[in-house]
Design a protein around this motif. Sequence first.
Motif, PDB file in Angstrom:
ATOM      1  N   ASN A  60       0.643  -1.241  -0.083  1.00  0.00           N
ATOM      2  CA  ASN A  60       0.033  -0.137   0.117  1.00  0.00           C
ATOM      3  C   ASN A  60       0.832   1.488  -0.074  1.00  0.00           C
ATOM      4  O   ASN A  60       0.246   2.243  -0.069  1.00  0.00           O
ATOM      5  CB  ASN A  60      -0.826   0.028   1.137  1.00  0.00           C
ATOM      6  N   ASP A  61       2.058   1.311   0.023  1.00  0.00           N
ATOM      7  CA  ASP A  61       2.991   2.244   0.296  1.00  0.00           C
ATOM      8  C   ASP A  61       3.290   2.682  -1.407  1.00  0.00           C
ATOM      9  O   ASP A  61       4.181   1.861  -1.862  1.00  0.00           O
ATOM     10  CB  ASP A  61       4.206   2.096   0.944  1.00  0.00           C
ATOM     11  N   SER A  62       2.982   3.785  -1.677  1.00  0.00           N
ATOM     12  CA  SER A  62       3.206   4.284  -3.205  1.00  0.00           C
ATOM     13  C   SER A  62       4.845   4.177  -3.366  1.00  0.00           C
ATOM     14  O   SER A  62       5.027   3.972  -4.732  1.00  0.00           O
ATOM     15  CB  SER A  62       2.613   5.689  -3.304  1.00  0.00           C
ATOM     16  N   SER A  63       5.791   4.393  -2.425  1.00  0.00           N
ATOM     17  CA  SER A  63       7.116   4.514  -2.813  1.00  0.00           C
ATOM     18  C   SER A  63       7.533   3.014  -3.166  1.00  0.00           C
ATOM     19  O   SER A  63       8.635   3.043  -3.662  1.00  0.00           O
ATOM     20  CB  SER A  63       7.965   5.035  -1.723  1.00  0.00           C
ATOM     21  N   PHE A  64       7.054   2.202  -2.941  1.00  0.00           N
ATOM     22  CA  PHE A  64       7.318   0.529  -3.241  1.00  0.00           C
ATOM     23  C   PHE A  64       6.753   0.243  -4.377  1.00  0.00           C
ATOM     24  O   PHE A  64       7.209  -0.748  -5.325  1.00  0.00           O
ATOM     25  CB  PHE A  64       6.944  -0.312  -2.247  1.00  0.00           C
ATOM     26  N   GLN A  65       5.838   0.960  -5.016  1.00  0.00           N
ATOM     27  CA  GLN A  65       5.221   0.427  -6.346  1.00  0.00           C
ATOM     28  C   GLN A  65       5.880  -0.064  -7.312  1.00  0.00           C
ATOM     29  O   GLN A  65       5.696  -1.075  -8.055  1.00  0.00           O
ATOM     30  CB  GLN A  65       3.824   1.299  -6.775  1.00  0.00           C
ATOM     31  N   GLU A  66       6.851   0.801  -7.677  1.00  0.00           N
ATOM     32  CA  GLU A  66       7.711   0.460  -8.834  1.00  0.00           C
ATOM     33  C   GLU A  66       8.336  -0.829  -8.462  1.00  0.00           C
ATOM     34  O   GLU A  66       8.708  -1.586  -9.605  1.00  0.00           O
ATOM     35  CB  GLU A  66       8.741   1.660  -9.025  1.00  0.00           C
ATOM     36  N   ASN A  67       8.987  -1.067  -7.375  1.00  0.00           N
ATOM     37  CA  ASN A  67       9.521  -2.064  -7.091  1.00  0.00           C
ATOM     38  C   ASN A  67       8.603  -3.440  -7.372  1.00  0.00           C
ATOM     39  O   ASN A  67       9.108  -4.541  -7.888  1.00  0.00           O
ATOM     40  CB  ASN A  67      10.185  -2.226  -5.704  1.00  0.00           C
ATOM     41  N   ILE A  68       7.444  -3.358  -6.839  1.00  0.00           N
ATOM     42  CA  ILE A  68       6.579  -4.380  -6.977  1.00  0.00           C
ATOM     43  C   ILE A  68       6.123  -4.658  -8.110  1.00  0.00           C
ATOM     44  O   ILE A  68       6.010  -5.950  -8.765  1.00  0.00           O
ATOM     45  CB  ILE A  68       5.217  -4.060  -5.902  1.00  0.00           C
ATOM     46  N   GLU A  69       5.860  -3.620  -9.132  1.00  0.00           N
ATOM     47  CA  GLU A  69       5.650  -3.990 -10.383  1.00  0.00           C
ATOM     48  C   GLU A  69       6.918  -4.705 -11.298  1.00  0.00           C
ATOM     49  O   GLU A  69       6.530  -5.466 -12.369  1.00  0.00           O
ATOM     50  CB  GLU A  69       5.266  -2.669 -11.180  1.00  0.00           C
ATOM     51  N   PHE A  70       8.143  -4.379 -10.808  1.00  0.00           N
ATOM     52  CA  PHE A  70       9.390  -4.796 -11.393  1.00  0.00           C
ATOM     53  C   PHE A  70       9.497  -6.216 -11.115  1.00  0.00           C
ATOM     54  O   PHE A  70       9.896  -7.278 -11.909  1.00  0.00           O
ATOM     55  CB  PHE A  70      10.548  -3.795 -11.259  1.00  0.00           C
ATOM     56  N   ASP A  71       9.359  -6.648  -9.749  1.00  0.00           N
ATOM     57  CA  ASP A  71       9.598  -7.995  -9.155  1.00  0.00           C
ATOM     58  C   ASP A  71       8.366  -8.364  -8.384  1.00  0.00           C
ATOM     59  O   ASP A  71       8.343  -7.694  -7.291  1.00  0.00           O
ATOM     60  CB  ASP A  71      11.059  -7.592  -8.419  1.00  0.00           C
ATOM     61  N   ALA A  72       7.648  -9.394  -8.721  1.00  0.00           N
ATOM     62  CA  ALA A  72       6.523  -9.661  -7.802  1.00  0.00           C
ATOM     63  C   ALA A  72       6.826 -10.430  -6.739  1.00  0.00           C
ATOM     64  O   ALA A  72       5.905 -10.274  -5.762  1.00  0.00           O
ATOM     65  CB  ALA A  72       5.877 -10.765  -8.865  1.00  0.00           C
ATOM     66  N   ASN A  73       8.050 -10.548  -6.438  1.00  0.00           N
ATOM     67  CA  ASN A  73       8.519 -11.222  -5.081  1.00  0.00           C
ATOM     68  C   ASN A  73       9.086 -10.256  -4.255  1.00  0.00           C
ATOM     69  O   ASN A  73       9.402 -10.505  -3.175  1.00  0.00           O
ATOM     70  CB  ASN A  73       9.189 -12.392  -5.334  1.00  0.00           C
ATOM     71  N   PHE A  74       8.955  -8.873  -4.543  1.00  0.00           N
ATOM     72  CA  PHE A  74       9.552  -8.025  -3.832  1.00  0.00           C
ATOM     73  C   PHE A  74       9.082  -7.697  -2.408  1.00  0.00           C
ATOM     74  O   PHE A  74       9.704  -7.622  -1.513  1.00  0.00           O
ATOM     75  CB  PHE A  74       9.530  -6.402  -4.570  1.00  0.00           C
ATOM     76  N   ASP A  75       7.793  -7.660  -2.431  1.00  0.00           N
ATOM     77  CA  ASP A  75       7.123  -7.680  -1.150  1.00  0.00           C
ATOM     78  C   ASP A  75       7.423  -8.560  -0.105  1.00  0.00           C
ATOM     79  O   ASP A  75       7.526  -8.338   1.114  1.00  0.00           O
ATOM     80  CB  ASP A  75       5.416  -7.285  -1.164  1.00  0.00           C
ATOM     81  N   SER A  76       7.517  -9.906  -0.415  1.00  0.00           N
ATOM     82  CA  SER A  76       7.961 -10.916   0.259  1.00  0.00           C
ATOM     83  C   SER A  76       9.462 -10.816   0.691  1.00  0.00           C
ATOM     84  O   SER A  76       9.519 -11.083   1.890  1.00  0.00           O
ATOM     85  CB  SER A  76       7.826 -12.362  -0.540  1.00  0.00           C
ATOM     86  N   PHE A  77      10.199 -10.534  -0.232  1.00  0.00           N
ATOM     87  CA  PHE A  77      11.456 -10.440   0.209  1.00  0.00           C
ATOM     88  C   PHE A  77      11.609  -9.070   1.134  1.00  0.00           C
ATOM     89  O   PHE A  77      12.654  -9.409   2.323  1.00  0.00           O
ATOM     90  CB  PHE A  77      12.440  -9.828  -1.025  1.00  0.00           C
ATOM     91  N   PHE A  78      10.881  -8.038   0.971  1.00  0.00           N
ATOM     92  CA  PHE A  78      11.200  -6.941   1.980  1.00  0.00           C
ATOM     93  C   PHE A  78      10.587  -7.213   3.278  1.00  0.00           C
ATOM     94  O   PHE A  78      10.971  -7.047   4.425  1.00  0.00           O
ATOM     95  CB  PHE A  78      10.352  -5.804   1.229  1.00  0.00           C
ATOM     96  N   THR A  79       9.369  -8.195   3.278  1.00  0.00           N
ATOM     97  CA  THR A  79       8.910  -8.493   4.306  1.00  0.00           C
ATOM     98  C   THR A  79       9.893  -9.486   5.362  1.00  0.00           C
ATOM     99  O   THR A  79       9.962  -9.229   6.380  1.00  0.00           O
ATOM    100  CB  THR A  79       7.581  -9.126   4.328  1.00  0.00           C
ATOM    101  N   GLN A  80      10.478 -10.300   4.508  1.00  0.00           N
ATOM    102  CA  GLN A  80      11.401 -11.093   5.192  1.00  0.00           C
ATOM    103  C   GLN A  80      12.847 -10.225   5.940  1.00  0.00           C
ATOM    104  O   GLN A  80      13.025 -10.737   7.258  1.00  0.00           O
ATOM    105  CB  GLN A  80      11.965 -12.211   4.294  1.00  0.00           C
ATOM    106  N   LEU A  81      13.132  -9.384   5.183  1.00  0.00           N
ATOM    107  CA  LEU A  81      14.244  -8.532   5.605  1.00  0.00           C
ATOM    108  C   LEU A  81      13.758  -7.402   6.862  1.00  0.00           C
ATOM    109  O   LEU A  81      14.545  -7.657   7.701  1.00  0.00           O
ATOM    110  CB  LEU A  81      14.419  -7.644   4.205  1.00  0.00           C
ATOM    111  N   LEU A  82      12.532  -7.130   6.717  1.00  0.00           N
ATOM    112  CA  LEU A  82      12.337  -6.418   7.980  1.00  0.00           C
ATOM    113  C   LEU A  82      11.989  -7.336   9.172  1.00  0.00           C
ATOM    114  O   LEU A  82      12.322  -6.977  10.206  1.00  0.00           O
ATOM    115  CB  LEU A  82      10.983  -5.649   7.822  1.00  0.00           C
ATOM    116  N   MET A  83      11.370  -8.325   8.869  1.00  0.00           N
ATOM    117  CA  MET A  83      11.266  -9.396  10.111  1.00  0.00           C
ATOM    118  C   MET A  83      12.298  -9.920  10.683  1.00  0.00           C
ATOM    119  O   MET A  83      12.591 -10.125  11.870  1.00  0.00           O
ATOM    120  CB  MET A  83      10.206 -10.469   9.720  1.00  0.00           C
ATOM    121  N   ALA A  84      13.338 -10.245   9.951  1.00  0.00           N
ATOM    122  CA  ALA A  84      14.547 -10.812  10.301  1.00  0.00           C
ATOM    123  C   ALA A  84      15.340  -9.828  10.980  1.00  0.00           C
ATOM    124  O   ALA A  84      16.160  -9.827  12.036  1.00  0.00           O
ATOM    125  CB  ALA A  84      15.697 -11.029   9.160  1.00  0.00           C
ATOM    126  N   SER A  85      15.177  -8.380  10.740  1.00  0.00           N
ATOM    127  CA  SER A  85      15.843  -7.152  11.363  1.00  0.00           C
ATOM    128  C   SER A  85      15.253  -7.093  12.913  1.00  0.00           C
ATOM    129  O   SER A  85      15.882  -6.397  13.711  1.00  0.00           O
ATOM    130  CB  SER A  85      15.528  -5.825  10.805  1.00  0.00           C
TER     131      SER A  85
END
Length: 123
Positions: A60-85
């Motif tokens: 839902n964050d507009s700053s990530f939309q380009e990444n999500i459109e470019f890579d369908a797995n971006f939201d999953s990757f970013f989620t794992q990154l934040l949760m690991a942090s």
Amino acid sequence: MEFLTQDEAIQVDAALLSSKDKFSTRLAIYALRCLKQISQSEDIIIEDIKPEQVQNWVRNDSSFQENIEFDANFDSFFTQLLMASLNPLKKASEAENIPIQNLTVKQLIHWFEQESKQNLEQD
């Protein structure tokens, strides 16, 4: 949203850390910034954030939309990154005896320096 401010980058670069630990420190600072935003939007403490909430925030964050459109797995990757942090953030907050959301950049850097020092002494 910036990954790090110029001042934060200078503080990390000045820390007595290996390149790997500097990267981890930078990541923790950025994750803390993101988790604070999620915490505020969901009206919960950082420790209670679930992966689904991170994923929804990314989608839902507009700053990530380009990444999500470019890579369908971006939201999953970013989620794992934040949760690991969350792991080092929890440890740093326990060491400082404060909630995660109250951690400062200076405290995080100090915690990573202490961890690095302990690891060197153990080796």
